[in-house]
Design a protein around this motif. Structure first.
Motif, PDB file in Angstrom:
ATOM      1  N   VAL A  29      -6.144   3.914 -16.004  1.00 27.01           N
ATOM      2  CA  VAL A  29      -5.162   2.836 -15.929  1.00 27.01           C
ATOM      3  C   VAL A  29      -5.319   1.942 -17.152  1.00 27.01           C
ATOM      4  N   ASP A  31      -5.865  -1.170 -18.076  1.00 25.70           N
ATOM      5  CA  ASP A  31      -6.328  -2.475 -17.624  1.00 25.70           C
ATOM      6  C   ASP A  31      -6.710  -3.325 -18.831  1.00 25.70           C
ATOM      7  N   ALA A  66      -2.458   6.198 -17.238  1.00 20.66           N
ATOM      8  CA  ALA A  66      -1.634   6.218 -16.029  1.00 20.66           C
ATOM      9  C   ALA A  66      -0.477   5.228 -16.131  1.00 20.66           C
ATOM     10  N   ASP A  69      -2.510  -1.543 -15.027  1.00 20.66           N
ATOM     11  CA  ASP A  69      -3.270  -1.706 -13.792  1.00 20.66           C
ATOM     12  C   ASP A  69      -2.472  -2.524 -12.773  1.00 20.66           C
ATOM     13  N   THR A  71      -3.399  -3.572  -9.900  1.00 15.96           N
ATOM     14  CA  THR A  71      -4.194  -4.593  -9.190  1.00 15.96           C
ATOM     15  C   THR A  71      -4.127  -5.939  -9.888  1.00 15.96           C
ATOM     16  N   LEU A 255      -0.226   0.495  -4.029  1.00 15.04           N
ATOM     17  CA  LEU A 255      -1.688   0.527  -4.057  1.00 15.04           C
ATOM     18  C   LEU A 255      -2.248   0.947  -2.694  1.00 15.04           C
ATOM     19  N   ALA A 259      -1.716   4.677  -4.923  1.00 16.80           N
ATOM     20  CA  ALA A 259      -1.549   4.577  -6.372  1.00 16.80           C
ATOM     21  C   ALA A 259      -2.895   4.253  -7.004  1.00 16.80           C
ATOM     22  N   GLN A 260      -3.082   4.765  -8.217  1.00 21.59           N
ATOM     23  CA  GLN A 260      -4.307   4.580  -9.006  1.00 21.59           C
ATOM     24  C   GLN A 260      -5.494   5.377  -8.467  1.00 21.59           C
ATOM     25  N   THR A 261      -5.203   6.328  -7.570  1.00 19.41           N
ATOM     26  CA  THR A 261      -6.167   7.363  -7.212  1.00 19.41           C
ATOM     27  C   THR A 261      -5.640   8.670  -7.778  1.00 19.41           C
ATOM     28  N   GLU A 265      -1.637   9.526  -7.879  1.00 16.93           N
ATOM     29  CA  GLU A 265      -1.000   9.528  -9.193  1.00 16.93           C
ATOM     30  C   GLU A 265      -0.381  10.878  -9.544  1.00 16.93           C
TER      31      GLU A 265
END
Length: 277
Positions: A29, A31, A66, A69, A71, A255, A259-261, A265
């Motif tokens: 991601v 971030d 990805a 981020d 989050t 999330l 998402a972000q796993t 993804e």
């Protein structure tokens, strides 16, 4: 190059070519840490006469970058420092793409996996991009989160393809395969996965071996388009939507749904569409 203190990047250098491998598990991601390290690297090599070509690749064969981020919806001030360093008129995500786009070296993305959102914008900001057939994919999936792209995509894509195709990418919000991305002009070429590494290595080293001054002259003769007015419009559109309840609901829902796993993804577009089903 003095600045080599990176935890998300691995660097190798040979005959004028610096290869940067991104590694921000589980899915790279974009971030604050990854964006900051890439930005520091670009500034550190900007005036390095021994670096003539920059190649970007991923340690994860499934994912290049990805997306931004998600989050960070709970950390509204996370990008404050990057925003302070952004040129006037650009948000930090636009400034990130423009830093890459203005690099004096030739910048090449080697795309073996997926790049969405800010990751796809990074691909479009590079001078060249080459992708693996059957494995690589690009998407501007922001519309499925209730927003529009805010890191340059609306300007980069309309510079690379027709307005109709750019609207298809942004509003269709589907994952685009490498062959289609080549046909649309998003990338230079789609190549068989088994040939991608050798092709990019040969091209990068051929460019780096050119006589002194040739790279600079070519980039000066073909300058990047001035997109400042478009960036202002893009930011206003993105920021206005980001403040609406739908964006928060969809991002938090995404999330929660995975998402972000790695699993989530692999079909992020389907995951996000199911939130509104």
């Amino acid at each position: 190059m003095k600045d080599t203190d990176f935890s998300k990047l691995s660097l190798s250098h040979a005959k004028g070519v610096m290869t940067t491998t991104l590694n921000n598990p589980p899915v790279n991601v974009l971030d604050v840490a990854l964006m900051s390290e890439i930005s520091r690297l670009l500034r550190a090599v900007r005036d390095d006469p021994d670096t003539r070509v920059l190649v970007f690749q991923s340690a994860d064969p499934e994912f290049f970058i990805a997306h931004v981020d998600m989050t960070l919806i709970d950390e509204p001030h996370a990008f404050d420092e990057l925003a302070r360093n952004a040129p006037e008129g650009l948000n930090p995500f636009q400034a990130f793409g423009e830093l890459l786009r203005s690099q004096p070296q030739v910048t090449i993305v080697k795309l073996a996996g997926l790049a969405r959102g800010g990751g796809a914008e990074f691909v479009a900001a590079a001078d060249m991009a080459f992708a693996a057939e059957g494995r690589a994919g690009l998407a501007q999936c922001e519309a499925l989160m209730g927003i529009t792209p805010g890191g340059g995509a609306t300007q980069y894509l309309t510079n690379r393809m027709t307005r109709g195709r750019a609207l298809e990418v942004v509003l269709g919000a589907d994952l685009i395969d490498a062959a289609t991305a080549e046909r649309y002009g998003w990338i230079n070429r789609a190549l068989p996965a088994s040939e991608l590494d050798d092709f990019v290595e040969r091209l990068a080293h051929n460019i780096a071996a050119l006589p002194e001054g040739v790279i600079a002259a070519a980039k000066q003769a073909m300058p990047a388009a001035d997109l400042r007015e478009g960036f202002y419009r893009e930011h206003e559109a993105w920021a206005g939507l980001f403040e609406r309840p739908a964006a928060e609901r969809l991002i938090r829902g995404g999330l929660k749904a995975g998402a972000q796993t790695k699993v989530g993804e692999r079909n992020l577009e389907g995951l996000l569409r199911n939130l509104g089903a």
